[in-house]
Every structure is written in C-alpha cells, then in structure tokens.
Design a protein around this motif. Structure first.
Motif, PDB file in Angstrom:
ATOM      1  N   VAL A 515       0.862  -1.176   0.000  1.00  0.00           N
ATOM      2  CA  VAL A 515       0.000   0.000   0.000  1.00  0.00           C
ATOM      3  C   VAL A 515       0.904   1.234   0.000  1.00  0.00           C
ATOM      4  O   VAL A 515       2.116   1.126  -0.166  1.00  0.00           O
ATOM      5  CB  VAL A 515      -0.941  -0.021   1.221  1.00  0.00           C
ATOM      6  CG1 VAL A 515      -1.965  -1.129   1.068  1.00  0.00           C
ATOM      7  CG2 VAL A 515      -0.166  -0.210   2.517  1.00  0.00           C
ATOM      8  N   GLU A 516       0.350   2.412   0.211  1.00  0.00           N
ATOM      9  CA  GLU A 516       1.131   3.633   0.064  1.00  0.00           C
ATOM     10  C   GLU A 516       2.001   3.943   1.271  1.00  0.00           C
ATOM     11  O   GLU A 516       2.611   4.995   1.352  1.00  0.00           O
ATOM     12  CB  GLU A 516       0.210   4.815  -0.246  1.00  0.00           C
ATOM     13  CG  GLU A 516      -0.419   4.719  -1.637  1.00  0.00           C
ATOM     14  CD  GLU A 516      -1.143   5.994  -2.017  1.00  0.00           C
ATOM     15  OE1 GLU A 516      -1.158   6.932  -1.193  1.00  0.00           O
ATOM     16  OE2 GLU A 516      -1.687   6.049  -3.126  1.00  0.00           O
ATOM     17  N   GLY A 517       2.048   3.074   2.236  1.00  0.00           N
ATOM     18  CA  GLY A 517       2.929   3.284   3.373  1.00  0.00           C
ATOM     19  C   GLY A 517       2.226   3.006   4.687  1.00  0.00           C
ATOM     20  O   GLY A 517       1.005   2.921   4.753  1.00  0.00           O
ATOM     21  N   ILE A 518       3.027   2.820   5.734  1.00  0.00           N
ATOM     22  CA  ILE A 518       2.452   2.584   7.057  1.00  0.00           C
ATOM     23  C   ILE A 518       3.052   3.573   8.046  1.00  0.00           C
ATOM     24  O   ILE A 518       4.082   4.200   7.784  1.00  0.00           O
ATOM     25  CB  ILE A 518       2.686   1.142   7.538  1.00  0.00           C
ATOM     26  CG1 ILE A 518       4.183   0.864   7.718  1.00  0.00           C
ATOM     27  CG2 ILE A 518       2.051   0.149   6.600  1.00  0.00           C
ATOM     28  CD1 ILE A 518       4.465  -0.444   8.402  1.00  0.00           C
ATOM     29  N   THR A 519       2.429   3.671   9.195  1.00  0.00           N
ATOM     30  CA  THR A 519       2.840   4.628  10.217  1.00  0.00           C
ATOM     31  C   THR A 519       3.815   3.993  11.197  1.00  0.00           C
ATOM     32  O   THR A 519       3.874   2.769  11.331  1.00  0.00           O
ATOM     33  CB  THR A 519       1.616   5.125  10.992  1.00  0.00           C
ATOM     34  OG1 THR A 519       1.029   4.006  11.687  1.00  0.00           O
ATOM     35  CG2 THR A 519       0.587   5.728  10.044  1.00  0.00           C
ATOM     36  N   PRO A 520       4.573   4.820  11.940  1.00  0.00           N
ATOM     37  CA  PRO A 520       5.457   4.278  12.984  1.00  0.00           C
ATOM     38  C   PRO A 520       4.700   3.470  14.031  1.00  0.00           C
ATOM     39  O   PRO A 520       5.258   2.509  14.585  1.00  0.00           O
ATOM     40  CB  PRO A 520       6.095   5.533  13.581  1.00  0.00           C
ATOM     41  CG  PRO A 520       6.067   6.535  12.474  1.00  0.00           C
ATOM     42  CD  PRO A 520       4.805   6.258  11.728  1.00  0.00           C
ATOM     43  N   GLN A 521       3.446   3.836  14.315  1.00  0.00           N
ATOM     44  CA  GLN A 521       2.681   3.105  15.315  1.00  0.00           C
ATOM     45  C   GLN A 521       2.460   1.656  14.882  1.00  0.00           C
ATOM     46  O   GLN A 521       2.581   0.722  15.681  1.00  0.00           O
ATOM     47  CB  GLN A 521       1.329   3.789  15.559  1.00  0.00           C
ATOM     48  CG  GLN A 521       0.442   3.080  16.573  1.00  0.00           C
ATOM     49  CD  GLN A 521       1.103   2.891  17.922  1.00  0.00           C
ATOM     50  OE1 GLN A 521       1.903   3.728  18.349  1.00  0.00           O
ATOM     51  NE2 GLN A 521       0.803   1.794  18.600  1.00  0.00           N
TER      52      GLN A 521
END
Length: 719
Positions: A515-521
């Motif tokens: 996908v277009e990216g994930i968060t640090p969390q």
C-alpha cells in the motif's frame, strides 16, 4: 544544452541532482552526486501495453570499474553480469518505486542506474533510489512519487544520516529506509542486536531526514516535469461479476473451504469450488467466447477469495489455516540429520521446511569480491536455494534468482551479528539453506535452520538467532497484524515484514509495503508482536540445542594457530616455497600472514600436530642457559659444531671439550657423536657458543667472541 542542477543538504554534505545534460533522448534522466560518488539514472517506458498480467518493471544497477580507476579482473577485462551487491542495490530501488505505479499500468518500464564515479566512502546503493525517483518524477511515465531513500547509522548512541563507509564500521546498525512525504515504504536493516524501540526511532529519524530530498524532487517536477502519458487499460470484465459470484461462493461454503488445514487440501477444495461455480455459468467450455468468459470468472473468483480471506482476518480474527493473528505454526526440529556434514539441522514451521548445512573451511575458501568497494574477501557465506519442488511446481532451473540472492542476504545479515571474530574462530563458514517445503517465510526458516546448523557444528556463536515474517491487512483505518504469515497471506496482504534477532534484540529486518505506506505506530506494534513470536521460536530451538556443541563435529577439520617472529617466515616458506610444500605433503594446508600468524588446517588432527611440531622446530629460537642433547655435525681445528635442533647449530670450542688438554678435536669427538651441551652466549649475529654443563667449574670459561670493526667477528683464538 539546458542543464539544470538542484541541491539540498543531506547530513553534512550537499546532494545535487542534475538533468538536461546527459542521456537526453530518454524519457527521464538525471545524475545524482554525493561527495565524489556520481550515478546516472534513466527511466523509460514502452509506448505499447504489455500482454502480461503484472507490472513489467525492471531495475538494473550497473557498476563500472572505471568509477574507481580499476580495470575489471575478469578474463575479458570488462564488466560481466551484475554481482551480488549490485543485485541487492537494484532490489532496494525496485522495492521503493514499484508500489507507486498506478493500478492497471502494464507498459514495460525500465530504470537503469549506472555508477560512473565512486569515492569509496559514500555508498551508491541509497543514491540509486533517489535518482530513480527524480527520473520518474520528471518523465512522462505515470508514477505516484516522489520518494526518497537514506541510510542511518548509530555511532556512540547518536543517529547519523548516510554515514560513510569508515563511519559504518563503528555503527551499531546499518538501516536503509525509503518513503514518501507521509509514510514509510521500505526498510532494510542489519544490526548488532539493537532493541525494537531504537529501530523505530531510527526509522522516524530517517523519514525526517528524507523530507528535504522529497521537496527537492517536487521542485524539479514542478519546473521540468513532463505531462504524464495516458496509458491504455483493458476493460475489467470481472468487476460486474464479483458481487454475484461472491454470493454464490458464500452459499457454496467458501468460508469453510478457506479454513481447511493444509495448503494442498485447501488449494484442491478452493479449485473444486471455483470450477463448479464457473461450470454453472459456462456449461459449454468449447463454445465461442467461452474461454474469455472463463478467464474473467477466474479473475473474479480470485478477488472474491481475497475479499473473504481479508474479511475473516479483520472481522473474525481467523486465518486460512485456522490460527488467530498472533499464533506461530507448529514447529519441529531435528539436529544433525546429515552424518558427514560439519553441522546440519532441519527446521520445520507449519508447511515451511528448511535444511540448514554448515561447512567449515580455511582462509583459502573465502569468496573474493571484485566490485567498487575496498573489500577483498568474505569469510562468511550463506546460500539460499529455492527449488521448484518446494512449492509443488515444475519450473526451469538455472542460476540463482534475484529473489534467492535477496532472501539469502537477509538471513546472512541476521546471523553475521552473532558469529565469533576470525581471530577467535579462524574458519571460513559456509551456510546453505535448502528450502524443502515453502508455504510462507522460508527466509526466516533459513535463519533458524542456519543458526541450528552452526550450533551443531560447534561454532561458538554469541547467541541463537530466530526469524519470523509478519503480515498486515489494512482497510479503511482498520488493520490486523499477522504473525508467521502463510504464502497466501503474503500474496493477499498489504505488508511483508521480516524480523530476525536474539532474545536481546534485533539483528536484521526487511519490510516491503504494497500500500502507500504505514505509520510508525503500526511498525511498533508489528515489532512487539514479532518479538513475542521470536522468543517462542527461540524456546523451541533451545529444547533441541540450548547452546553450541562444546566440540567441533568429528567430520569437521581442525585448525591449529601459532605465532612466530615475522623475521622467521622465510624459514617456514623455504627456498622457492620448498618447505611449505613439504609441510602440506604431510596432510595439511598452511597459511602464513605477514604478522607471523600461521594456521594449520587438516581433517586429521595427528597430521596437523605433526606439521605444527615441524614449524616450531624450524622457527625455534635458542636462549642462553638452555641445555640440549646435541649431535656433532662438523669438526674444525678450533672446535666442534653441534646441532641443537632443526636449522640451529652451536660451536663448542676446543678449550671447552675436555677437562684435560687435547691436541685436536678428534681426540675427544667425532661427527655423529651425541653429547649434552649448554648455551653460554649468543652474539649479535646469532652465533652460539656452547659449553658442556658437566665440566662447568672445572674449565675456565672462554671469553665471548668479539666482533671486528665493521661488524665482522674475530676468528677463534689460538690455543
């Protein structure tokens, strides 16, 4: 020429991207410079749509030896096919840019990265993705960037962006991160056992450091970017079929079929259900237009299957094999299945099975590296083999694929962190991971099997290492992290996040996002869940091999190490290498280093010991006061020469031979006679004066020989 240069600070150096000067016929072309490392990066797409049903993207990383002022070492003295490092560098770029091509885009697209200058300090592998992002952004190729890529090291507790090769030697981590303005796309890391929070903090640091680069490329696109071409897409005949087919599949029991335990049984039941639904809709497969309709229905069923699997995970916390999202598949392990290998182990997790085999060798077995770095060799090799039978398929077999090289490198980085240094354990180590069954995370099973094989071989690793692959399903803000993913979950999920480490921390990780990216969390949660799984796997490994075996396997070769005075190396080698050849004829390999370190390698410990004794005898140094049972080897009017040990004689003066006066040496001694002697003096040229210990106190000691002017020694005194 309308060349234009854009610059930004990255760390303590300027990064410049220039376009409009080189390779102007291509759709997108830039040069990237950082220090004295310069890359030419081009991007080009075909006009016509490919007939393939996937994105035909290729990324090539070309190393030119003229970049470092070298002539290639190959027979033809020109660059050949890409080496392992070039392939890994190409994969870094590919994994960064691939997720951002638009859905349905099928034009054959090629990105070529050519290293035209390399300063040996600023690595080109992280500059290639920056160049690819810039070239694609200003080209007419549809692409959803820009992106950027940086390397992060940790030196004395401080994060350093794009550390030099010299700095990296003192870094506790080697982290490569790629991302967009808002999210992370790709992570690749090797570390000396760091904790999970330090890794997430480093990734956040990397994301902040790449923002000026992204802004720079956005500026380039705004000023110079071409209009993106409109690409043709085939009519998706499956869209209208999905809702009706989903209802029919649900009524036919798709949920229960997908929850079948076992890959083979599940695949067979899914295929039978699919074919039955298609037969109801296309009763005559030979009719005109039936083939296209069947293909469309198969594509529609795949989407239905994917939707149902994702729904089961998100809504019911259920996976295809019946596990919940946090459970590791059943594990069984066998140590030393191969009687002649130096170390071996079978690691099985669910339907993924790897045979790990360790082989120990000498320095002569290290792999030579001929690329743009200063490296001369590698004493740790890891080869990952993925034959077609491991997935129940038939395919053409050739050399190692890029995937095999990438997976092997990840396992290698994970295990290298716990290996002993060469001075402590002077062996070249080769690990082979033979994938025998594969249903997800075979590279992580290779880490486990390889660690067990090393322990079985008696290699004193600092701690066992295990690996686990994590997955992700995310839709409209709702997500689930999956532990120990299956092959289908890798294909249908949104993330492949591989984490390796010891009980103390992480030694390697690799993350790819679809996908277009994930968060640090999400990364924090994934790392915490991976740690729980890793500790579980390490516990299972400890039940079989809690620690490395105390001794090397009986089949493993032995290495004896001794240190001699470097000035005596010539005596060991002998004239024209004669002495070394004689030593190796005794059944051992001998390596000699400039500092006087000698290593003796043999599968026969008796032969190794015999060679060691011979070298010790050849290089032995005499000391004043030592006594020997010597043999007279020569007589002269002034005394007898006595051999003390191999290569070392001393002179027993005629006045020291007998308590009573003798006229000639032969009155008391002849060649071949044995007698007890003691070293009385060693002059500055190494000449040895001997006495007979039983006559000490009965004969007046002889004055030591004095050198003449100019360093010449006086002859023997007259009687």
């Amino acid at each position: 020429m309308n060349a234009k240069t854009f610059t930004a600070m990255l760390g303590d150096k300027e990064l410049s991207i220039e376009t409009g000067k080189l390779a102007k016929l291509v759709s997108g072309s830039v040069t990237v410079r950082y220090g004295d490392t310069i890359l030419l990066v081009t991007a080009q797409a075909r006009d016509e749509r490919s007939t393939l049903d996937f994105l035909p993207l290729t990324v090539e990383f070309e190393e030119r030896h003229y970049a470092v002022g070298k002539i290639p070492g190959s027979f033809h003295r020109r660059e050949g096919r890409p080496g392992e490092k070039a392939i890994l560098s190409a994969r870094i770029t590919d994994r960064q840019i691939r997720p951002l091509f638009p859905k349905g885009y099928r034009q054959e697209t090629q990105v070529i990265i050519t290293v035209i200058s390399a300063d040996g300090e600023n690595a080109p592998d992280v500059l290639g993705p920056i160049g690819a992002s810039a070239a694609l952004s200003i080209s007419d190729i549809p692409w959803g960037g820009p992106t950027a890529c940086v390397r992060v090291g940790q030196i004395d507790g401080q994060y350093v962006v794009n550390p030099t090769a010299s700095q990296l030697q003192h870094s506790s981590m080697d982290l490569v991160v790629a991302g967009t303005r808002d999210a992370i796309l790709m992570v690749e890391a090797g570390a000396r056992t760091v904790d999970e929070e330090a890794l997430v903090s480093a990734i956040e640091f990397a994301h902040a450091q790449m923002q000026p680069i992204i802004a720079l490329i956005e500026q380039m696109r705004a000023e110079l970017g071409q209009e993106k071409f409109v690409f043709a897409t085939e009519a998706d005949l499956t869209v209208d079929m999905v809702p009706e087919l989903a209802e029919a599949a649900k009524a036919a029991g798709l949920r229960d079929v997908l929850l079948t335990a076992g890959k083979k049984e599940r695949s067979g039941r899914v295929k039978a259900l699919r074919d039955g639904l298609i037969a109801l809709r296309v009763p005559d497969a030979g009719a005109e237009g039936a083939a296209a309709q069947i293909t469309a229905l198969k594509n529609a069923f795949y989407k239905v299957e994917k939707q149902e699997l994702r729904r089961l995970i998100l809504e019911e916390d259920l996976r295809a094999d019946g596990r919940n999202t946090r459970t590791v598949r059943p594990i069984w392990i066998e140590a030393r299945p191969l009687p002649r290998a130096h170390g071996s182990a079978i690691f099985t997790r669910g339907e993924t099975q790897v045979l790990g085999v360790a082989t120990l060798g000498t320095e002569r077995d290290e792999i030579l590296i001929d690329d743009l770095t200063n490296e001369t060799g590698d004493k740790f090799l890891l080869h990952y083999n993925f034959p077609p039978y491991s997935t129940g398929e038939v395919k053409r077999m050739g050399g190692q694929s890029r995937r095999e090289i990438g997976h092997g490198n990840l396992a290698k980085r994970a295990i290298r962190a716990v290996l002993p240094d060469f001075e402590t354990f002077p062996y070249v180590i080769r690990l082979v991971g033979e994938v025998l069954e594969s249903n997800g995370s075979s590279s992580m099973a290779t880490v486990c099997a390889g660690t067990l094989a090393l322990m079985d071989a008696g290699v004193p690793i600092s701690a066992p290492v295990a690996g686990v692959a994590m997955g992700l399903v995310i839709e409209e803000g709702q997500y689930k992290i999956l532990t120990d993913i299956l092959g289908s979950e890798d294909a249908l999920g949104d993330m492949d996040f591989k984490v390796c480490g010891t009980r103390e921390g992480v030694t390697a990780l690799q993350m790819d996002i679809k996908v277009e990216g994930i968060t640090p969390q999400i990364m924090r949660e994934a790392l915490a869940q991976a740690k729980d799984a890793r500790l579980h796997i390490l516990g299972k490994m400890a039940e079989v091999l809690p620690a490395p075996r105390p001794e090397l396997a009986p089949t493993a070769p032995r290495i004896l190490t001794l240190k001699i005075n470097p000035e005596l190396i010539g005596k060991v080698i002998g004239p024209g290498g004669k002495q070394v050849r004689e030593l190796e004829a005794m059944g051992a390999q001998v390596t000699i280093e400039e500092d006087g370190t000698i290593r003796i390698f043999s599968s026969d410990s008796a032969s190794a010991r015999a060679v060691q004794e011979r070298i010790e005898a050849v290089t032995r140094s005499a000391k004043v006061g030592e006594e020997f049972e010597g043999t007279v080897v020569k007589t002269a009017p002034f005394g007898a020469f006595v051999n003390l040990f191999a290569g070392q004689d001393g002179m027993l003066h005629i006045s020291q031979i007998s308590e009573t006066r003798i006229n000639t040496v032969e009155d008391a001694l002849n060649v071949g006679d044995k007698l007890r002697v003691k070293i009385a003096n060693i002059d500055d040229r190494g000449k040895i004066d001997l006495v007979r210990p039983e006559l000490e106190g009965k004969i007046a000691p002889r004055e030591p020989r004095a050198p003449r002017e100019g360093g010449e020694r006086r002859g023997p005194p007259r009687r």
